[in-house]
Design a protein around this motif. Sequence first.
Motif, PDB file in Angstrom:
ATOM      1  N   MET A 216      36.042  50.342  -2.481  1.00 45.18           N
ATOM      2  CA  MET A 216      36.136  51.505  -3.369  1.00 45.18           C
ATOM      3  C   MET A 216      35.838  52.802  -2.623  1.00 45.18           C
ATOM      4  SD  MET A 216      34.380  49.945  -6.810  1.00 45.18           S
ATOM      5  CE  MET A 216      34.861  51.272  -7.898  1.00 45.18           C
ATOM      6  N   THR A 217      36.518  53.856  -3.063  1.00 48.91           N
ATOM      7  CA  THR A 217      36.289  55.184  -2.495  1.00 48.91           C
ATOM      8  C   THR A 217      35.016  55.765  -3.111  1.00 48.91           C
ATOM      9  OG1 THR A 217      37.525  56.322  -4.222  1.00 48.91           O
ATOM     10  CG2 THR A 217      38.793  55.583  -2.299  1.00 48.91           C
ATOM     11  N   PRO A 218      34.447  56.796  -2.501  1.00 47.98           N
ATOM     12  CA  PRO A 218      33.254  57.426  -3.091  1.00 47.98           C
ATOM     13  C   PRO A 218      33.498  57.928  -4.517  1.00 47.98           C
ATOM     14  CG  PRO A 218      33.536  58.165  -0.835  1.00 47.98           C
ATOM     15  CD  PRO A 218      34.737  57.341  -1.178  1.00 47.98           C
ATOM     16  N   GLU A 219      34.693  58.425  -4.783  1.00 46.78           N
ATOM     17  CA  GLU A 219      35.017  58.905  -6.124  1.00 46.78           C
ATOM     18  C   GLU A 219      35.025  57.748  -7.116  1.00 46.78           C
ATOM     19  OE1 GLU A 219      37.088  59.590  -3.465  1.00 46.78           O
ATOM     20  OE2 GLU A 219      36.437  61.643  -3.103  1.00 46.78           O
ATOM     21  N   GLN A 220      35.605  56.614  -6.690  1.00 50.49           N
ATOM     22  CA  GLN A 220      35.640  55.451  -7.564  1.00 50.49           C
ATOM     23  C   GLN A 220      34.231  54.924  -7.823  1.00 50.49           C
ATOM     24  OE1 GLN A 220      38.338  53.167  -5.114  1.00 50.49           O
ATOM     25  NE2 GLN A 220      40.055  53.501  -6.501  1.00 50.49           N
TER      26      GLN A 220
ATOM     27  N   LEU B 107      32.760  40.546  -5.860  1.00 49.02           N
ATOM     28  CA  LEU B 107      32.295  41.841  -6.356  1.00 49.02           C
ATOM     29  C   LEU B 107      31.876  42.739  -5.198  1.00 49.02           C
ATOM     30  CD1 LEU B 107      31.646  43.685  -8.709  1.00 49.02           C
ATOM     31  CD2 LEU B 107      29.408  42.597  -8.857  1.00 49.02           C
ATOM     32  N   SER B 108      31.171  42.161  -4.249  1.00 49.99           N
ATOM     33  CA  SER B 108      30.739  42.929  -3.081  1.00 49.99           C
ATOM     34  C   SER B 108      31.948  43.427  -2.284  1.00 49.99           C
ATOM     35  CB  SER B 108      29.847  42.062  -2.190  1.00 49.99           C
ATOM     36  OG  SER B 108      29.435  42.789  -1.060  1.00 49.99           O
ATOM     37  N   ASP B 109      32.937  42.558  -2.091  1.00 47.14           N
ATOM     38  CA  ASP B 109      34.160  42.970  -1.379  1.00 47.14           C
ATOM     39  C   ASP B 109      34.865  44.090  -2.118  1.00 47.14           C
ATOM     40  OD1 ASP B 109      33.713  41.072   0.557  1.00 47.14           O
ATOM     41  OD2 ASP B 109      35.146  39.606  -0.260  1.00 47.14           O
ATOM     42  N   LEU B 110      34.932  43.963  -3.436  1.00 50.28           N
ATOM     43  CA  LEU B 110      35.589  44.991  -4.252  1.00 50.28           C
ATOM     44  C   LEU B 110      34.860  46.327  -4.123  1.00 50.28           C
ATOM     45  CD1 LEU B 110      37.779  45.668  -6.320  1.00 50.28           C
ATOM     46  CD2 LEU B 110      36.209  44.938  -8.103  1.00 50.28           C
ATOM     47  N   LEU B 111      33.536  46.298  -4.171  1.00 52.11           N
ATOM     48  CA  LEU B 111      32.748  47.528  -4.037  1.00 52.11           C
ATOM     49  C   LEU B 111      32.923  48.150  -2.656  1.00 52.11           C
ATOM     50  CD1 LEU B 111      29.469  46.479  -5.856  1.00 52.11           C
ATOM     51  CD2 LEU B 111      31.182  48.115  -6.655  1.00 52.11           C
TER      52      LEU B 111
ATOM     53  N   ALA C  92      31.464  56.687  -7.803  1.00 49.20           N
ATOM     54  CA  ALA C  92      30.814  57.638  -8.707  1.00 49.20           C
ATOM     55  C   ALA C  92      31.259  57.393 -10.149  1.00 49.20           C
ATOM     56  CB  ALA C  92      31.116  59.064  -8.283  1.00 49.20           C
ATOM     57  N   ALA C  93      32.554  57.151 -10.340  1.00 50.17           N
ATOM     58  CA  ALA C  93      33.070  56.879 -11.686  1.00 50.17           C
ATOM     59  C   ALA C  93      32.475  55.581 -12.229  1.00 50.17           C
ATOM     60  CB  ALA C  93      34.590  56.796 -11.661  1.00 50.17           C
ATOM     61  N   LEU C  94      32.332  54.580 -11.382  1.00 51.71           N
ATOM     62  CA  LEU C  94      31.739  53.315 -11.799  1.00 51.71           C
ATOM     63  C   LEU C  94      30.281  53.506 -12.201  1.00 51.71           C
ATOM     64  CD1 LEU C  94      31.925  50.258 -12.146  1.00 51.71           C
ATOM     65  CD2 LEU C  94      31.376  50.019  -9.711  1.00 51.71           C
ATOM     66  N   LYS C  95      29.541  54.262 -11.398  1.00 55.41           N
ATOM     67  CA  LYS C  95      28.140  54.539 -11.734  1.00 55.41           C
ATOM     68  C   LYS C  95      28.033  55.238 -13.089  1.00 55.41           C
ATOM     69  CE  LYS C  95      26.563  54.930  -6.951  1.00 55.41           C
ATOM     70  NZ  LYS C  95      26.119  55.860  -5.901  1.00 55.41           N
ATOM     71  N   GLU C  96      28.932  56.175 -13.312  1.00 59.42           N
ATOM     72  CA  GLU C  96      28.945  56.912 -14.575  1.00 59.42           C
ATOM     73  C   GLU C  96      29.196  55.966 -15.755  1.00 59.42           C
ATOM     74  OE1 GLU C  96      31.745  60.411 -16.080  1.00 59.42           O
ATOM     75  OE2 GLU C  96      30.871  60.824 -14.101  1.00 59.42           O
ATOM     76  N   GLN C  97      30.135  55.049 -15.568  1.00 60.08           N
ATOM     77  CA  GLN C  97      30.428  54.080 -16.628  1.00 60.08           C
ATOM     78  C   GLN C  97      29.232  53.163 -16.876  1.00 60.08           C
ATOM     79  OE1 GLN C  97      34.001  52.110 -15.248  1.00 60.08           O
ATOM     80  NE2 GLN C  97      35.308  53.407 -16.521  1.00 60.08           N
ATOM     81  N   ILE C  98      28.559  52.742 -15.804  1.00 59.25           N
ATOM     82  CA  ILE C  98      27.397  51.870 -15.951  1.00 59.25           C
ATOM     83  C   ILE C  98      26.290  52.585 -16.716  1.00 59.25           C
ATOM     84  CG2 ILE C  98      25.527  50.726 -14.686  1.00 59.25           C
ATOM     85  CD1 ILE C  98      27.647  50.048 -12.514  1.00 59.25           C
ATOM     86  N   LEU C  99      26.026  53.826 -16.349  1.00 59.92           N
ATOM     87  CA  LEU C  99      24.992  54.601 -17.050  1.00 59.92           C
ATOM     88  C   LEU C  99      25.342  54.780 -18.526  1.00 59.92           C
ATOM     89  CD1 LEU C  99      24.173  57.318 -14.348  1.00 59.92           C
ATOM     90  CD2 LEU C  99      22.732  55.390 -15.056  1.00 59.92           C
ATOM     91  N   LYS C 100      26.604  55.015 -18.807  1.00 58.86           N
ATOM     92  CA  LYS C 100      27.049  55.183 -20.190  1.00 58.86           C
ATOM     93  C   LYS C 100      26.841  53.887 -20.972  1.00 58.86           C
ATOM     94  CE  LYS C 100      31.089  56.617 -22.861  1.00 58.86           C
ATOM     95  NZ  LYS C 100      32.502  56.978 -22.810  1.00 58.86           N
ATOM     96  N   LYS C 101      27.216  52.767 -20.367  1.00 63.98           N
ATOM     97  CA  LYS C 101      27.028  51.472 -21.026  1.00 63.98           C
ATOM     98  C   LYS C 101      25.551  51.198 -21.271  1.00 63.98           C
ATOM     99  CE  LYS C 101      31.085  49.380 -21.306  1.00 63.98           C
ATOM    100  NZ  LYS C 101      31.678  49.010 -22.560  1.00 63.98           N
TER     101      LYS C 101
END
Length: 118
Positions: free
Chosen positions: A82-86, A75-79, A88-97
């Motif tokens: 990731m690009t800054p845009e990706q 997971l750490s390697d995957l993060l 940001a999108a992940l953070k948005e999904q986490i907040l939504k969940k």
Amino acid sequence: MEKFGDDIKKLLLAGIGAVAVTAEKSKEILEEMVEKGELTVEQGKVLNEELKHNIKKTVKEKVNVSMKPTSPEDLSDLLDKMTPEQLAALKEQILKKEAEETETEEKEDSRENTDENE
């Protein structure tokens, strides 16, 4: 007999002339083909670059590769990749969940309280 010899001589010279003309014409045609071939190669290179660009663009837009991390290190390697845009999108999904989970928990608590009061 001399006439026959002259005719053969003329025929031979005509044949040699035809071969010479054919050789010259062949050389001209080959040179033209080489020139056209170079043009075609250049056009092919340009077309190839356009195709590469279009394929990259299409892949970027249409292909979605997903990876399931099996450990915290994965997971750490995957993060890290990731690009800054990706991110940001992940953070948005986490907040939504998290918001959905909070809403679900509140509804369940509300139902429990309603059931207890009855």
